[in-house]
Design a protein around this motif. Structure first.
Motif, mmCIF file in Angstrom:
data_model
loop_
_atom_site.group_PDB
_atom_site.id
_atom_site.type_symbol
_atom_site.label_atom_id
_atom_site.label_comp_id
_atom_site.label_asym_id
_atom_site.label_seq_id
_atom_site.Cartn_x
_atom_site.Cartn_y
_atom_site.Cartn_z
ATOM 1 N N VAL A 23 1.094 -1.123 0.141
ATOM 2 C CA VAL A 23 0.054 0.218 -0.104
ATOM 3 C C VAL A 23 0.880 1.300 -0.036
ATOM 4 C CG1 VAL A 23 -1.577 1.326 1.493
ATOM 5 C CG2 VAL A 23 -1.940 -1.126 1.067
ATOM 6 N N THR A 24 1.915 1.316 0.678
ATOM 7 C CA THR A 24 2.999 2.293 0.785
ATOM 8 C C THR A 24 3.713 2.427 -0.459
ATOM 9 O OG1 THR A 24 3.145 1.947 3.194
ATOM 10 C CG2 THR A 24 4.833 3.287 2.088
ATOM 11 N N LYS A 25 4.087 1.513 -1.146
ATOM 12 C CA LYS A 25 5.018 1.622 -2.246
ATOM 13 C C LYS A 25 4.181 1.550 -3.364
ATOM 14 C CE LYS A 25 9.497 -0.448 -3.641
ATOM 15 N NZ LYS A 25 10.273 0.448 -3.460
ATOM 16 N N ILE A 29 -4.793 -1.805 -6.453
ATOM 17 C CA ILE A 29 -5.585 -2.534 -5.667
ATOM 18 C C ILE A 29 -4.816 -4.059 -5.425
ATOM 19 C CG2 ILE A 29 -7.793 -4.016 -5.228
ATOM 20 C CD1 ILE A 29 -8.908 -1.371 -6.225
ATOM 21 N N ALA A 30 -4.150 -4.489 -6.703
ATOM 22 C CA ALA A 30 -3.714 -5.983 -6.837
ATOM 23 C C ALA A 30 -2.356 -5.903 -6.158
ATOM 24 C CB ALA A 30 -3.261 -6.170 -8.363
ATOM 25 N N ALA A 73 -5.354 -11.559 3.233
ATOM 26 C CA ALA A 73 -4.840 -10.407 2.536
ATOM 27 C C ALA A 73 -6.046 -9.513 2.133
ATOM 28 C CB ALA A 73 -3.925 -10.589 1.315
ATOM 29 N N ALA A 74 -7.047 -9.820 1.730
ATOM 30 C CA ALA A 74 -8.329 -9.118 1.225
ATOM 31 C C ALA A 74 -9.006 -8.382 2.361
ATOM 32 C CB ALA A 74 -9.163 -9.985 0.426
ATOM 33 N N LYS A 106 -6.788 -0.843 5.498
ATOM 34 C CA LYS A 106 -6.349 0.017 4.295
ATOM 35 C C LYS A 106 -7.243 0.851 3.595
ATOM 36 C CE LYS A 106 -2.323 -0.929 5.954
ATOM 37 N NZ LYS A 106 -1.735 0.165 6.850
ATOM 38 N N TYR A 107 -8.194 0.135 3.041
ATOM 39 C CA TYR A 107 -9.312 0.909 2.164
ATOM 40 C C TYR A 107 -10.402 1.755 2.901
ATOM 41 C CZ TYR A 107 -12.472 1.215 -1.748
ATOM 42 O OH TYR A 107 -13.558 1.510 -2.505
ATOM 43 N N THR A 108 -10.987 1.066 3.888
ATOM 44 C CA THR A 108 -12.035 1.633 4.480
ATOM 45 C C THR A 108 -11.678 2.520 5.853
ATOM 46 O OG1 THR A 108 -12.676 -0.173 6.057
ATOM 47 C CG2 THR A 108 -13.780 0.104 3.760
#
Length: 106
Positions: A12-14, A19-20, A67-68, A75-77
């Motif tokens: 997420v940082t890199k 999303i993948a 992971a999902a 991370k997403y919400t």
């Protein structure tokens, strides 16, 4: 913290907005030991049955779900912190596996 959470955080940082990346890297991190072990045992000719990469079992599916789930709630919400999200995902996976084992016995 489980290894897949670190890989998801790193992805997420890199790769922001991709999303993948966290889903793929988190899944590989979660199932990596099984994949490597299957490769080594296959090379020795000591692998009973098919490899994890060709016939996914609970290891691969749970790593993808972890992971999902972690990415989604952390991370997403931004609903949960990193530690809270990891705890919820682990609880769901352990609870689901325990429930399935209990149902098979009764």
């Amino acid at each position: 913290m489980p290894c897949w959470t670190v890989q998801v955080d790193l992805a997420v940082t890199k790769y922001p907005g991709v999303i993948a990346a966290p889903l793929i890297l988190g899944t590989i991190a979660g199932a990596g030991g099984k994949l490597i072990t299957d490769g080594i045992r296959g090379g020795w000719g000591a692998l009973p049955g098919s490899a994890e990469a060709t016939a996914p079992t609970f290891v691969w599916r749970s790593a993808a779900l972890a992971a999902a789930g972690y990415w989604g709630v952390c991370k997403y919400t931004n609903l949960l912190s990193s530690q809270e999200a990891a705890a919820v995902v682990i609880t769901v996976l352990v609870g689901g596996q325990t429930s399935r084992a209990w149902q098979e016995r009764h």
